[in-house]
Structure formats: structure tokens, C-alpha cells
Write a protein that holds these residues in place. Structure first.
Motif, PDB file in Angstrom:
ATOM      1  N   PRO A  25       0.779  -1.237   0.000  1.00  0.00           N
ATOM      2  CA  PRO A  25       0.000   0.000   0.000  1.00  0.00           C
ATOM      3  C   PRO A  25       0.816   1.294   0.000  1.00  0.00           C
ATOM      4  O   PRO A  25       0.265   2.363  -0.238  1.00  0.00           O
ATOM      5  CB  PRO A  25      -0.845  -0.107   1.277  1.00  0.00           C
ATOM      6  N   ALA A  26       2.118   1.240   0.230  1.00  0.00           N
ATOM      7  CA  ALA A  26       2.944   2.451   0.298  1.00  0.00           C
ATOM      8  C   ALA A  26       2.934   3.201  -1.032  1.00  0.00           C
ATOM      9  O   ALA A  26       2.915   2.583  -2.102  1.00  0.00           O
ATOM     10  CB  ALA A  26       4.376   2.086   0.672  1.00  0.00           C
ATOM     11  N   PRO A  27       2.972   4.542  -0.975  1.00  0.00           N
ATOM     12  CA  PRO A  27       2.984   5.323  -2.216  1.00  0.00           C
ATOM     13  C   PRO A  27       4.093   4.903  -3.182  1.00  0.00           C
ATOM     14  O   PRO A  27       3.866   4.809  -4.386  1.00  0.00           O
ATOM     15  CB  PRO A  27       3.189   6.765  -1.731  1.00  0.00           C
ATOM     16  N   ARG A  28       5.280   4.632  -2.665  1.00  0.00           N
ATOM     17  CA  ARG A  28       6.406   4.268  -3.522  1.00  0.00           C
ATOM     18  C   ARG A  28       6.104   2.991  -4.314  1.00  0.00           C
ATOM     19  O   ARG A  28       6.431   2.892  -5.490  1.00  0.00           O
ATOM     20  CB  ARG A  28       7.662   4.100  -2.665  1.00  0.00           C
ATOM     21  N   CYS A  29       5.484   2.018  -3.671  1.00  0.00           N
ATOM     22  CA  CYS A  29       5.136   0.770  -4.355  1.00  0.00           C
ATOM     23  C   CYS A  29       3.999   0.979  -5.348  1.00  0.00           C
ATOM     24  O   CYS A  29       4.047   0.479  -6.482  1.00  0.00           O
ATOM     25  CB  CYS A  29       4.768  -0.304  -3.330  1.00  0.00           C
ATOM     26  N   ARG A  30       2.971   1.708  -4.946  1.00  0.00           N
ATOM     27  CA  ARG A  30       1.848   1.947  -5.846  1.00  0.00           C
ATOM     28  C   ARG A  30       2.285   2.751  -7.071  1.00  0.00           C
ATOM     29  O   ARG A  30       1.876   2.464  -8.200  1.00  0.00           O
ATOM     30  CB  ARG A  30       0.709   2.649  -5.118  1.00  0.00           C
ATOM     31  N   GLN A  31       3.150   3.749  -6.864  1.00  0.00           N
ATOM     32  CA  GLN A  31       3.627   4.552  -7.990  1.00  0.00           C
ATOM     33  C   GLN A  31       4.537   3.737  -8.905  1.00  0.00           C
ATOM     34  O   GLN A  31       4.500   3.904 -10.127  1.00  0.00           O
ATOM     35  CB  GLN A  31       4.351   5.795  -7.484  1.00  0.00           C
ATOM     36  N   THR A  32       5.338   2.854  -8.333  1.00  0.00           N
ATOM     37  CA  THR A  32       6.170   1.976  -9.159  1.00  0.00           C
ATOM     38  C   THR A  32       5.289   1.061  -9.990  1.00  0.00           C
ATOM     39  O   THR A  32       5.513   0.882 -11.193  1.00  0.00           O
ATOM     40  CB  THR A  32       7.140   1.152  -8.282  1.00  0.00           C
ATOM     41  N   ALA A  33       4.270   0.466  -9.361  1.00  0.00           N
ATOM     42  CA  ALA A  33       3.353  -0.408 -10.089  1.00  0.00           C
ATOM     43  C   ALA A  33       2.704   0.348 -11.254  1.00  0.00           C
ATOM     44  O   ALA A  33       2.634  -0.168 -12.379  1.00  0.00           O
ATOM     45  CB  ALA A  33       2.295  -0.974  -9.148  1.00  0.00           C
ATOM     46  N   ALA A  34       2.260   1.567 -11.016  1.00  0.00           N
ATOM     47  CA  ALA A  34       1.630   2.358 -12.069  1.00  0.00           C
ATOM     48  C   ALA A  34       2.623   2.671 -13.188  1.00  0.00           C
ATOM     49  O   ALA A  34       2.297   2.551 -14.372  1.00  0.00           O
ATOM     50  CB  ALA A  34       1.048   3.644 -11.486  1.00  0.00           C
ATOM     51  N   ALA A  35       3.846   3.054 -12.829  1.00  0.00           N
ATOM     52  CA  ALA A  35       4.858   3.372 -13.840  1.00  0.00           C
ATOM     53  C   ALA A  35       5.258   2.144 -14.645  1.00  0.00           C
ATOM     54  O   ALA A  35       5.642   2.249 -15.807  1.00  0.00           O
ATOM     55  CB  ALA A  35       6.090   3.985 -13.170  1.00  0.00           C
ATOM     56  N   LEU A  36       5.145   0.956 -14.039  1.00  0.00           N
ATOM     57  CA  LEU A  36       5.428  -0.290 -14.745  1.00  0.00           C
ATOM     58  C   LEU A  36       4.261  -0.721 -15.631  1.00  0.00           C
ATOM     59  O   LEU A  36       4.349  -1.714 -16.343  1.00  0.00           O
ATOM     60  CB  LEU A  36       5.740  -1.404 -13.742  1.00  0.00           C
ATOM     61  N   GLY A  37       3.141   0.005 -15.544  1.00  0.00           N
ATOM     62  CA  GLY A  37       1.970  -0.336 -16.339  1.00  0.00           C
ATOM     63  C   GLY A  37       1.018  -1.290 -15.647  1.00  0.00           C
ATOM     64  O   GLY A  37       0.126  -1.853 -16.274  1.00  0.00           O
TER      65      GLY A  37
END
Length: 198
Positions: free
Chosen positions: A52-64
Motif C-alpha cells: 500500500p505504500a505510495p512508492r510501491c503503488r507509484q512503481t506499479a503504475a509506472a510499470l503499467g
């Protein structure tokens, strides 16, 4: 039934660059750029999840992985009152507490979670995935990758601190509860073009 759990560590952010206990800070521009560049190297998955951390969610989004669902069991090690502080600050203020924390997997002098508790939480999630089969891709903090490895391989809890996890690396576990195999972390990077194919 064989399950493949593929753990991706997030791109870098300001907390990692400053050697600070994560405080929920987002990725920096370089981290977003690196994650986008790695998107083409993702393996196929039946299910994508994220911490749930922002860093993980943003990485997931940037990875598509826009549909990656946040999973509470995959949250980072809870560091209590040390959250947001640098390791140097904590070591200067509480050297005995840091030493105890690094030496004893059951210690939680920060008032948060012990390494043992993290390993138990992540291990329960991992064993639950073994029941489902298929290919699961999870974007999680390095501490969660280390906890999954300690659990899956039956390592002593003290091994947690001896496992290094690089940003945007992929660590694969395959098998089932009680019998996991490890494919050690590899960088998520675009494939190099073969000679004559450019």
C-alpha cells in the motif's frame, strides 16, 4: 499445483536516497523514469498486487500495472517512532536500541514491528498464494522481499539483514507452501537489442 510469486522491489525515492526509514514519501522523478523504462521487462502474471505504500503503488503504475490491488499484508516493516528518521540519526540517539534491533529478530525497540513479526505476516501471505496456483506479480518494499525469502527458504531470521535487494529487481519464488525454489533477483531492464536487429 505450482505457484510462481514474482516480487519486484520499487524504484528509488527520497527516503531511500537519504537512508531514511520510510515515511510514505513518493518516488522521485528519476525513480518514475527508471520504472517506466523497465515496464517492457515485466514477466507475464495472472494477478498483480502491490504494497500500500505510495512508492510501491507509484512503481506499479509506472510499470503499467494500473490494476494492481494494494494488499495490507505486504506493507513494509513498521518502524514506529523511527519512521522518517535517518539511520544515522537513530544510531546517534539510540545506539543500544539499534544494536538490539539488528541482533535480535524478535526486538522492536522502535515500538513498531519485529523482523520475526514481519516474516510471519509475509510468510502467511506467501503460503496463502501457494493454495491458489498461477503467477502473481507483487511490487513490495525490500524488507518484504527479504522476509519472503527467509520464510520460503527456511532461513534463520538473522539472515534477514544479510539479504540485499536492489531497486527495480525481480526475485522469483516458485513451488508451494513448505517447498519453495528461488530464482535470485535480476534487474528489471529493457532487453538489449541483438546485433543486426536495430
Amino acid at each position: 499445483m505450482t505457484t510462481r510469486v514474482m516480487l519486484i522491489s520499487p524504484a528509488t525515492g527520497s527516503a531511500l536516497r537519504a537512508a531514511r526509514f520510510d515515511d510514505g514519501s513518493p518516488l522521485d522523478e528519476a525513480g518514475v523514469r527508471d520504472a517506466r523504462a523497465a515496464a517492457g521487462a515485466l514477466p507475464r502474471a495472472d494477478l498483480a498486487v502491490t504494497a500500500p505504500a505510495p512508492r510501491c503503488r507509484q512503481t506499479a503504475a509506472a510499470l503499467g500495472l494500473d490494476g494492481a490491488e494494494p494488499v495490507s499484508a505486504l506493507r513494509d516493516l513498521e518502524t514506529g517512532r523511527w519512521r522518517g528518521r535517518s539511520l544515522d540519526e537513530v544510531m546517534a540517539a539510540e545506539p543500544e536500541a539499534v544494536a538490539a534491533w539488528l541482533a535480535d529478530p524478535d526486538a522492536a525497540p522502535h515500538g513498531g514491528e519485529s523482523v520475526t513479526a514481519l516474516t510471519d505476516r509475509v510468510g502467511a501471505w506467501l503460503d496463502g498464494r501457494a493454495e491458489d496456483g498461477g503467477r502473481v506479480l507483487a511490487v513490495v518494499e525490500p524488507a518484504v522481499v527479504r522476509a519472503a525469502l527467509v520464510h520460503a527458504l527456511g532461513l534463520p531470521a538473522a539472515a534477514f539483514w544479510r539479504l540485499d535487494v536492489s531497486p527495480l529487481s525481480l526475485t522469483e519464488l516458485s513451488g508451494r507452501a513448505g517447498r519453495w525454489n528461488l530464482r535470485c533477483g535480476r534487474p528489471l531492464a529493457p532487453a538489449e537489442p541483438k546485433a543486426g536487429t536495430e
